[in-house]
Design a protein around this motif. Structure first.
Motif, mmCIF file in Angstrom:
data_model
loop_
_atom_site.group_PDB
_atom_site.id
_atom_site.type_symbol
_atom_site.label_atom_id
_atom_site.label_comp_id
_atom_site.label_asym_id
_atom_site.label_seq_id
_atom_site.Cartn_x
_atom_site.Cartn_y
_atom_site.Cartn_z
ATOM 1 N N GLU A 194 9.273 9.480 6.471
ATOM 2 C CA GLU A 194 9.442 8.201 5.773
ATOM 3 C C GLU A 194 8.315 7.232 6.150
ATOM 4 N N ILE A 195 8.011 7.191 7.434
ATOM 5 C CA ILE A 195 6.948 6.293 7.885
ATOM 6 C C ILE A 195 5.616 6.710 7.288
ATOM 7 N N GLN A 196 5.336 8.000 7.229
ATOM 8 C CA GLN A 196 4.086 8.474 6.634
ATOM 9 C C GLN A 196 4.025 8.124 5.161
ATOM 10 N N GLU A 197 5.140 8.260 4.448
ATOM 11 C CA GLU A 197 5.173 7.893 3.032
ATOM 12 C C GLU A 197 4.926 6.389 2.866
ATOM 13 N N GLU A 198 5.534 5.591 3.727
ATOM 14 C CA GLU A 198 5.325 4.145 3.650
ATOM 15 C C GLU A 198 3.866 3.790 3.933
ATOM 16 N N LEU A 199 3.267 4.470 4.898
ATOM 17 C CA LEU A 199 1.855 4.225 5.187
ATOM 18 C C LEU A 199 0.968 4.600 3.997
ATOM 19 N N LYS A 200 1.303 5.688 3.326
ATOM 20 C CA LYS A 200 0.543 6.088 2.133
ATOM 21 C C LYS A 200 0.696 5.038 1.040
ATOM 22 N N MET A 201 1.929 4.549 0.871
ATOM 23 C CA MET A 201 2.160 3.518 -0.142
ATOM 24 C C MET A 201 1.374 2.251 0.194
ATOM 25 N N LEU A 202 1.356 1.879 1.457
ATOM 26 C CA LEU A 202 0.585 0.695 1.867
ATOM 27 C C LEU A 202 -0.910 0.912 1.640
ATOM 28 N N GLU A 203 -1.374 2.104 1.896
ATOM 29 C CA GLU A 203 -2.786 2.418 1.660
ATOM 30 C C GLU A 203 -3.114 2.301 0.176
ATOM 31 N N VAL A 204 -2.216 2.822 -0.671
ATOM 32 C CA VAL A 204 -2.424 2.724 -2.119
ATOM 33 C C VAL A 204 -2.411 1.257 -2.545
ATOM 34 N N MET A 205 -1.486 0.474 -2.006
ATOM 35 C CA MET A 205 -1.425 -0.950 -2.348
ATOM 36 C C MET A 205 -2.700 -1.664 -1.895
ATOM 37 N N LYS A 206 -3.196 -1.300 -0.746
ATOM 38 C CA LYS A 206 -4.428 -1.902 -0.233
ATOM 39 C C LYS A 206 -5.600 -1.579 -1.150
ATOM 40 N N ARG A 207 -5.696 -0.329 -1.596
ATOM 41 C CA ARG A 207 -6.779 0.068 -2.505
ATOM 42 C C ARG A 207 -6.672 -0.681 -3.818
#
Length: 93
Positions: free
Chosen positions: A71-84
């Motif tokens: 879950e944490i890894q998925e959230e980090l990926k989502m945050l990375e996508v939002m940052k991009r």
């Protein structure tokens, strides 16, 4: 020899009582050993059951921590996508 039968019966009773005492003590000792072995087996069984329960709890906690990690890894990926996406919007403006 008037009391020969009485003496003979007393001697026989003595030998019978000695035999009975020896037999009784060995039988009692065997019974105690069996009881101790049975108690030891039950103790080992309880220990195995307790170990299985503890292992099940450890497995459950491990699965829970692995799920949380995903879950944490998925959230980090989502945050990375939002940052991009935010960076793209800022570069586009």
């Amino acid at each position: 020899m008037e009391h020969g039968y009485i003496i003979l019966s007393i001697v026989a009773l003595l030998f019978i009582s000695i035999y009975g005492f020896a037999y009784f003590s060995t039988t009692l000792d065997k019974k105690r050993r069996r009881k101790a072995e049975k108690a030891e087996i039950e103790k080992e069984e309880r220990k195995l059951i307790e170990n299985r329960k503890k292992q099940a709890l450890r497995d459950e906690k491990l699965l829970e921590s692995m799920r949380r990690r995903e879950e944490i890894q998925e959230e980090l990926k989502m945050l990375e996508v939002m940052k991009r996406n935010r960076e793209r919007k800022q570069n586009a403006c």
